[in-house]
Design an enzyme around this catalytic site. Sequence first.
Site, mmCIF file in Angstrom:
data_model
loop_
_atom_site.group_PDB
_atom_site.id
_atom_site.type_symbol
_atom_site.label_atom_id
_atom_site.label_comp_id
_atom_site.label_asym_id
_atom_site.label_seq_id
_atom_site.Cartn_x
_atom_site.Cartn_y
_atom_site.Cartn_z
ATOM 1 N N GLU A 274 0.795 -1.197 0.064
ATOM 2 C CA GLU A 274 -0.199 0.153 0.180
ATOM 3 C C GLU A 274 0.894 1.242 0.034
ATOM 4 O O GLU A 274 0.625 2.317 0.853
ATOM 5 C CB GLU A 274 -0.933 0.058 1.168
ATOM 6 C CG GLU A 274 -2.025 -1.239 1.136
ATOM 7 C CD GLU A 274 -3.160 -1.219 2.444
ATOM 8 O OE1 GLU A 274 -4.123 -1.471 2.142
ATOM 9 O OE2 GLU A 274 -2.320 -0.955 3.661
HETATM 10 C C1 ACM Z 1 -2.174 -5.456 4.296
HETATM 11 O O1 ACM Z 1 -3.075 -5.712 4.651
HETATM 12 N N1 ACM Z 1 -1.777 -4.046 3.884
HETATM 13 C C2 ACM Z 1 -0.936 -6.344 4.058
#
Ligand code: ACM
Length: 677
Positions: free
Chosen positions: A318
Amino acid sequence: MRTLVQIVIALFVTFSYLYAESTVKLNLLPVPKQIELEEGAFRLNEDFTMAVRGSENQRLYRAATRTLRRLSNRTGLFFSQDFITPQSEKTGDFIIQVNRTGQIKLHEDESYTLDINNEQISLSAETDIGAMRGLETVLQLMQADAEGYYFPSVHIEDAPRFPWRGLLIDVARHWMPVEVIKRNLDGIAAAKMNVLHWHLTEDQGFRVECKTFPKLHELGSDGFYYTQAQIKEIIDYAADRGIRVMPEFDIPGHSTSWFVGYPEYASQPGPYTVERKWGIMDPAFNPARAETYEFFDAFFKEMSDLFPDDYIHIGGDENNGIHWDANEEIQQFKRDNNIKDNHELQSYFNKRLLNILQKYDKKMVGWDEILQPDSPKDIVIQSWRGKESLIHAAKNGYQVLLSNGYYIDLIQPTDYHYLNDPLTEDMDLTPEQAQFILGGEATMWAEFVTPEIIDSRIWPRTAAIAERLWSPGDVRDVENMYDRLETFSFRLEELALQHEKNYLMMLRRLTNNRPTEPLQTLVDVVEPLKIYRRGQAREFTQHSPYTRVMDAARADQKVAREFRALMEQFLADGAHNPEMAEKIRQHFYLWAKNHSQLVDIIEVSPILREIESLSEDLQKISLIGLELMDALTAGEKIAPDRGEDISTVLKAAKKQRGQVELQVVEPIEKLLAYVSK
Ligand code: ACM
């Protein structure tokens, strides 16, 4: 005489019914690879003694002693044996024999063989780690009858299906003190899991004492971090139970807390403060500067010494690229180095990190974002966004772990996780490719948990995931799993896990010390909003209260689940079974009269006002349920306009209040549909 022929589940699926029956009785979880139930039993009495042979390592002696204490505490028997040490007798009623000390490493032998007969218990294993897995089986086997406590005669041969069976605990979003980690390590061991994936850094906190860069923990943690002595204590505690501890330092994104002390390594100048909100944040390390890699070299040198595991997880998830795009130096770096986009840039960053980790003899693990077309083959991918990444990784020769489908923070039912298999026929993998699937990890992300409620999010559902990763792939009977899980769950309390006792404690606090029964009647049939709807329903931060009904309510509430199953069965059988009808009515009576009792409590406990209308809806739908049952008994149909009114009430009852939802509306809708047709 043997009452059951040897059953190898993988080969004799036709025996699965018999097998299931014996397993319910035996309450083993995870189900062993091979089990033979025999006539007879070893009876436990106060002369009972244990002996360890073949181990020079203290670890197994401590495990044997813990087993003895757990047996004593459960049974109230005053055993004469105190501690089992290398100096103790080498003979006894229970002989544990091992060949060597296991290494706390991936692929270590965890197999064991257990034989119990009228005279003796004998547990043998290649390593002490295998023996420890077997000790958990012994503890699960204990039964009681009018004559006392006993172990049924069995022959068990057991070994895990996958070598990597982990639980991620996020201690960054909400701080988790040492004792929380320790009691959960005991739970991990009870479930025969072998990895604690310790998610130590986030936008919201940096939780490790770092001597090279002390402003990391000093300024990035609000004072809530593990000292290096505490880290070692936890690693030792885990190793004592045959559990690896893999640290995760999530970079280049998810990294705000690092920049509070060291803004010079960020992609934007700052200043930075510890993040309090949840979500995907913009701050990220600057991948274009040599100083960033010098920083990580020194950082990982220190962390590689501190954490003995072969693997270090670098996160990689992310990273939204917003701060990278806004930084002219980074844009110039991309042009100069022919890096076409931020994915490639992160891939470049990962390669630099991989070199650093390799310099310190570590292997790199990352979330599935780190898998790029040119990623080096010696990294481990953790699949979280979808199973496609798992299959893609395995097909392309990358070792991979499954976490997609094991997100226990999302409050999904146990059977959903249980049936999520890391390796199935339809993946169409060759045997060589299948070998790349190392196993999986449950993930306890900590936005919505505190030390008080984390156990209730982890347990007992994680044990079902543990079984998926340990037991043969065709052990998939959901009802049978739920039966065994209940016993497993209650026994976790002997390890100080708080998932059960905190439920009642929280209800007590919510009722302001009034009787908790009416509140429990309601909370037993509600669950918190699932998946990501909770965070969307209102804003939560690190310092929000996590003490509301939403937090007391648990995933997969048993009363609601059993009611749904009861209605399903009742209707499937033609809706005339009087015993089932009576059971259904009893639920409706209880729920219908509950509201007036709860209202009196809500009156003096304003924290409960947010669920008052939910309680009223439970009353309404229960009265409807009784009306429908009456119609059914009388052989009458529900008139269409009445049916519409009922539908409207049922639909309204499904709406969330205080981020919880009633879990018993759907069966009443089914009843309505049945009575209307
Ligand atoms: C995640 O759940 N961002 C690895």
